[in-house]
Design a protein around this motif. Sequence first.
Motif, PDB file in Angstrom:
ATOM      1  N   SER A  29      66.932  87.798   7.204  1.00 32.90           N
ATOM      2  CA  SER A  29      66.914  87.420   5.790  1.00 32.90           C
ATOM      3  C   SER A  29      65.611  87.860   5.132  1.00 32.90           C
ATOM      4  O   SER A  29      65.610  88.392   4.019  1.00 32.90           O
ATOM      5  CB  SER A  29      67.085  85.904   5.661  1.00 32.90           C
ATOM      6  N   ASN A  30      64.487  87.664   5.821  1.00 35.08           N
ATOM      7  CA  ASN A  30      63.191  88.081   5.289  1.00 35.08           C
ATOM      8  C   ASN A  30      63.129  89.591   5.119  1.00 35.08           C
ATOM      9  O   ASN A  30      62.615  90.086   4.112  1.00 35.08           O
ATOM     10  CB  ASN A  30      62.055  87.605   6.192  1.00 35.08           C
ATOM     11  N   ASP A  31      63.633  90.331   6.106  1.00 34.66           N
ATOM     12  CA  ASP A  31      63.636  91.793   6.019  1.00 34.66           C
ATOM     13  C   ASP A  31      64.453  92.257   4.822  1.00 34.66           C
ATOM     14  O   ASP A  31      64.046  93.167   4.084  1.00 34.66           O
ATOM     15  CB  ASP A  31      64.189  92.412   7.301  1.00 34.66           C
ATOM     16  N   HIS A  32      65.611  91.633   4.612  1.00 39.51           N
ATOM     17  CA  HIS A  32      66.469  91.982   3.481  1.00 39.51           C
ATOM     18  C   HIS A  32      65.757  91.681   2.155  1.00 39.51           C
ATOM     19  O   HIS A  32      65.775  92.514   1.233  1.00 39.51           O
ATOM     20  CB  HIS A  32      67.785  91.196   3.575  1.00 39.51           C
ATOM     21  N   ASP A  33      65.113  90.529   2.056  1.00 38.92           N
ATOM     22  CA  ASP A  33      64.392  90.152   0.840  1.00 38.92           C
ATOM     23  C   ASP A  33      63.258  91.124   0.547  1.00 38.92           C
ATOM     24  O   ASP A  33      63.036  91.518  -0.597  1.00 38.92           O
ATOM     25  CB  ASP A  33      63.837  88.735   0.952  1.00 38.92           C
ATOM     26  N   GLN A  34      62.530  91.523   1.585  1.00 34.14           N
ATOM     27  CA  GLN A  34      61.417  92.448   1.397  1.00 34.14           C
ATOM     28  C   GLN A  34      61.920  93.827   0.968  1.00 34.14           C
ATOM     29  O   GLN A  34      61.298  94.479   0.125  1.00 34.14           O
ATOM     30  CB  GLN A  34      60.602  92.552   2.675  1.00 34.14           C
ATOM     31  N   GLN A  35      63.038  94.268   1.530  1.00 30.18           N
ATOM     32  CA  GLN A  35      63.615  95.550   1.144  1.00 30.18           C
ATOM     33  C   GLN A  35      64.021  95.521  -0.330  1.00 30.18           C
ATOM     34  O   GLN A  35      63.744  96.460  -1.075  1.00 30.18           O
ATOM     35  CB  GLN A  35      64.829  95.888   2.022  1.00 30.18           C
ATOM     36  N   ASP A  36      64.670  94.434  -0.755  1.00 29.41           N
ATOM     37  CA  ASP A  36      65.043  94.296  -2.165  1.00 29.41           C
ATOM     38  C   ASP A  36      63.807  94.345  -3.054  1.00 29.41           C
ATOM     39  O   ASP A  36      63.805  94.998  -4.102  1.00 29.41           O
ATOM     40  CB  ASP A  36      65.785  92.975  -2.407  1.00 29.41           C
ATOM     41  N   ASP A  37      62.742  93.660  -2.649  1.00 26.01           N
ATOM     42  CA  ASP A  37      61.515  93.619  -3.431  1.00 26.01           C
ATOM     43  C   ASP A  37      60.887  95.009  -3.539  1.00 26.01           C
ATOM     44  O   ASP A  37      60.454  95.416  -4.613  1.00 26.01           O
ATOM     45  CB  ASP A  37      60.531  92.630  -2.800  1.00 26.01           C
ATOM     46  N   ARG A  38      60.842  95.750  -2.427  1.00 34.96           N
ATOM     47  CA  ARG A  38      60.283  97.104  -2.450  1.00 34.96           C
ATOM     48  C   ARG A  38      61.072  98.026  -3.368  1.00 34.96           C
ATOM     49  O   ARG A  38      60.503  98.906  -4.009  1.00 34.96           O
ATOM     50  CB  ARG A  38      60.260  97.699  -1.039  1.00 34.96           C
ATOM     51  N   GLU A  39      62.377  97.837  -3.426  1.00 30.81           N
ATOM     52  CA  GLU A  39      63.228  98.700  -4.237  1.00 30.81           C
ATOM     53  C   GLU A  39      63.405  98.175  -5.664  1.00 30.81           C
ATOM     54  O   GLU A  39      64.161  98.740  -6.444  1.00 30.81           O
ATOM     55  CB  GLU A  39      64.581  98.872  -3.552  1.00 30.81           C
ATOM     56  N   ARG A  41      64.791  95.445  -6.705  1.00 28.91           N
ATOM     57  CA  ARG A  41      66.018  94.682  -6.961  1.00 28.91           C
ATOM     58  C   ARG A  41      65.696  93.196  -6.946  1.00 28.91           C
ATOM     59  O   ARG A  41      64.945  92.718  -6.114  1.00 28.91           O
ATOM     60  CB  ARG A  41      67.070  94.984  -5.889  1.00 28.91           C
ATOM     61  N   LYS A  42      66.283  92.491  -7.875  1.00 26.18           N
ATOM     62  CA  LYS A  42      66.133  91.033  -7.929  1.00 26.18           C
ATOM     63  C   LYS A  42      67.256  90.410  -7.110  1.00 26.18           C
ATOM     64  O   LYS A  42      68.370  90.918  -7.073  1.00 26.18           O
ATOM     65  CB  LYS A  42      66.250  90.539  -9.370  1.00 26.18           C
ATOM     66  N   ASN A  43      66.960  89.324  -6.457  1.00 23.52           N
ATOM     67  CA  ASN A  43      68.015  88.563  -5.800  1.00 23.52           C
ATOM     68  C   ASN A  43      67.759  87.083  -6.015  1.00 23.52           C
ATOM     69  O   ASN A  43      66.643  86.645  -6.262  1.00 23.52           O
ATOM     70  CB  ASN A  43      68.184  88.932  -4.319  1.00 23.52           C
ATOM     71  N   ARG A  44      68.816  86.322  -5.989  1.00 22.01           N
ATOM     72  CA  ARG A  44      68.738  84.892  -6.287  1.00 22.01           C
ATOM     73  C   ARG A  44      67.831  84.155  -5.303  1.00 22.01           C
ATOM     74  O   ARG A  44      67.136  83.212  -5.659  1.00 22.01           O
ATOM     75  CB  ARG A  44      70.147  84.316  -6.247  1.00 22.01           C
ATOM     76  N   HIS A  45      67.812  84.597  -4.066  1.00 26.28           N
ATOM     77  CA  HIS A  45      67.014  83.937  -3.036  1.00 26.28           C
ATOM     78  C   HIS A  45      65.519  83.989  -3.347  1.00 26.28           C
ATOM     79  O   HIS A  45      64.780  83.047  -3.075  1.00 26.28           O
ATOM     80  CB  HIS A  45      67.305  84.584  -1.677  1.00 26.28           C
ATOM     81  N   ASN A  46      65.070  85.096  -3.923  1.00 32.95           N
ATOM     82  CA  ASN A  46      63.639  85.270  -4.210  1.00 32.95           C
ATOM     83  C   ASN A  46      63.264  84.930  -5.635  1.00 32.95           C
ATOM     84  O   ASN A  46      62.099  85.023  -6.001  1.00 32.95           O
ATOM     85  CB  ASN A  46      63.225  86.724  -3.945  1.00 32.95           C
TER      86      ASN A  46
END
Length: 68
Positions: A29-39, A41-46
Amino acid sequence: MAEDRDDDMTVVPVPATETEAEHRRIRSSNDHDQQDDREGRKNRHNDGYDEAADGKIPRPQIDRVVDE
């Protein structure tokens, strides 16, 4: 005397609160959140994480100002 007591001791690891499966799920989950942040992309979790971590309150967005 104290040395004799040390010889009888057994080392016991501190019990973990997470299982290996839970640890992998959190890491994924952390890896996915960090990837979204680098790219960018906003996600509800972050949502709001950076502000909460920095202790900042975001300024309200002003759409328009009118003179009355």
